[in-house]
Design an enzyme around this catalytic site. Sequence first.
Site, PDB file in Angstrom:
ATOM      1  NE  ARG A  79      50.541  42.045  38.819  1.00 56.15           N
ATOM      2  CZ  ARG A  79      50.775  40.640  38.776  1.00 56.15           C
ATOM      3  NH1 ARG A  79      50.387  39.862  37.838  1.00 56.15           N
ATOM      4  NH2 ARG A  79      51.524  40.282  39.928  1.00 56.15           N
ATOM      5  CG  HIS A 178      45.214  32.465  43.268  1.00 60.30           C
ATOM      6  ND1 HIS A 178      46.369  31.737  43.448  1.00 60.30           N
ATOM      7  CD2 HIS A 178      45.299  33.598  42.710  1.00 60.30           C
ATOM      8  CE1 HIS A 178      47.279  32.374  42.890  1.00 60.30           C
ATOM      9  NE2 HIS A 178      46.871  33.767  42.300  1.00 60.30           N
ATOM     10  CD  GLU A 308      45.653  32.159  39.115  1.00 58.73           C
ATOM     11  OE1 GLU A 308      45.311  33.619  38.915  1.00 58.73           O
ATOM     12  OE2 GLU A 308      46.982  32.024  39.270  1.00 58.73           O
TER      13      GLU A 308
HETATM   14  O1  LIG Z   1      54.174  39.352  46.014  1.00 50.90           O
HETATM   15  C1  LIG Z   1      53.763  37.885  45.642  1.00 50.90           C
HETATM   16  C2  LIG Z   1      53.793  37.201  44.363  1.00 50.90           C
HETATM   17  O2  LIG Z   1      52.710  38.347  43.707  1.00 50.90           O
HETATM   18  C3  LIG Z   1      52.845  38.076  42.387  1.00 50.90           C
HETATM   19  O3  LIG Z   1      52.289  36.663  41.982  1.00 50.90           O
HETATM   20  C4  LIG Z   1      50.856  36.568  41.576  1.00 50.90           C
HETATM   21  C5  LIG Z   1      51.113  36.306  40.139  1.00 50.90           C
HETATM   22  O4  LIG Z   1      51.769  37.346  39.367  1.00 50.90           O
HETATM   23  C6  LIG Z   1      49.494  36.154  39.389  1.00 50.90           C
HETATM   24  O5  LIG Z   1      49.686  35.846  38.021  1.00 50.90           O
HETATM   25  C7  LIG Z   1      48.827  35.091  40.020  1.00 50.90           C
HETATM   26  O6  LIG Z   1      47.599  35.047  39.672  1.00 50.90           O
HETATM   27  O7  LIG Z   1      48.911  35.287  41.630  1.00 50.90           O
HETATM   28  C8  LIG Z   1      50.190  35.478  42.259  1.00 50.90           C
HETATM   29  C9  LIG Z   1      50.245  35.458  43.800  1.00 50.90           C
HETATM   30  O8  LIG Z   1      49.616  36.693  44.105  1.00 50.90           O
HETATM   31  C10 LIG Z   1      53.961  38.450  41.670  1.00 50.90           C
HETATM   32  O9  LIG Z   1      54.077  38.138  40.600  1.00 50.90           O
HETATM   33  C11 LIG Z   1      55.178  37.419  42.427  1.00 50.90           C
HETATM   34  O10 LIG Z   1      56.263  37.750  41.834  1.00 50.90           O
HETATM   35  C12 LIG Z   1      55.108  37.617  43.940  1.00 50.90           C
HETATM   36  O11 LIG Z   1      56.041  36.708  44.458  1.00 50.90           O
END
Ligand SMILES: OC[C@H]1O[C@H](O[C@H]2[C@H](O)[C@@H](O)[C@H](O)O[C@@H]2CO)[C@H](O)[C@@H](O)[C@@H]1O
Length: 343
Positions: A79, A178, A308
Amino acid sequence: MDIQTSHFDTYQHQPIDQITLTNDHGISAAFLTLGATWQQFLVPTPTGSKNLLLSFPHSTDYLNNPFYVCMAIGRIGGRLKNGQFPLAGQSITVPQNEGHNTLHGGPHGFHQFIWDYTTETKQDSVSICFKRLIKSSEDGFPGDLTMNICYTLDNDNQVTLTFTGDSSQTTVFNPTSHAYFNLSDTNHILNHSLALNSPQYLAVDAEKIPTGQLIDVQNTPFDFNNGQLLQPAIDALQSTTEKGLDDIFNVQPDRSDRIAVLKDQDSQRQITIKSKRNGLVVYTANSFTPDLPFENGVGHPYQGIALEPQTLPDTPNHPDFGDVTLPANQSKTYQIQYCYQQL
Ligand SMILES: OC[C@H]1O[C@H](O[C@H]2[C@H](O)[C@@H](O)[C@H](O)O[C@@H]2CO)[C@H](O)[C@@H](O)[C@@H]1O
């Protein structure tokens, strides 16, 4: 060594190819031109083969959910707070796709593109190199980025990912993969152990943006330095909102660049991960839902684990995390290795 190419399906009137690399031990790895996705890592079993990765049967399945299943991630993994960062004396704003933040390269990240490719066979390895010019007008980041993502399968049963970027203007660059693993013959990863060379993890705010604080893992559920089973670690996190791991570990590569080892206790299948970068995001698929039509059954929490490797996320806003600047017209390469062993 062998390379096979076939038609996977059609997405938005464009053909999607599947390219399968096979080594001399009968292990194969398959990739899709959509999202430069690593779709399969097939290893032999007494009765046939086992895919160590989560996979979908259709292209649309990959893009119909927010989980980036086994897709390439860039220009920046993780992020970016408010989709903003300082770069070469300017304040840059890029497109946002998670509220006001930018996740995994934003709405037009690497995973959204259909990639061109070439293949190469050597005596002890086979490779596919995905290539694409990603224009600034397409993904909203500074500079037109000439991007290569190469996957090489060798006779040591290792898949090496090589990300090389070269941009027409100074930009930011922190790509990753991923890939979600499930090494077991079950549909969950709870009986896997995870070992990390990681003394600290990052504190994050309510939007999962790093605050800048590094927390010692000792005496927390995040201490994987001596290896830990995932079931008790996830149990210890049931009172949190996430109910599982979605955490950023500050890793210290050892002399061979090893940062992590994932092992299924039942089948004794193991993946060793190597990277020179200082971050590893671990996500145990905590919010997978039954509408995800995976090839090994519908989605549910803890079905797979994404590991990752990257430079610690939101680095452009935390200079002490590292430097992900890619100066104009200078090529930069990052590698990640996933090595399979049957113990
Ligand atoms: O909205 C779907 C999910 O998105 C996030 O999950 C991501 C995670 O936070 C990242 O660290 C990882 O690299 O990728 C994940 C998938 O996008 C949200 O944090 C999770 O709660 C949601 O369910």
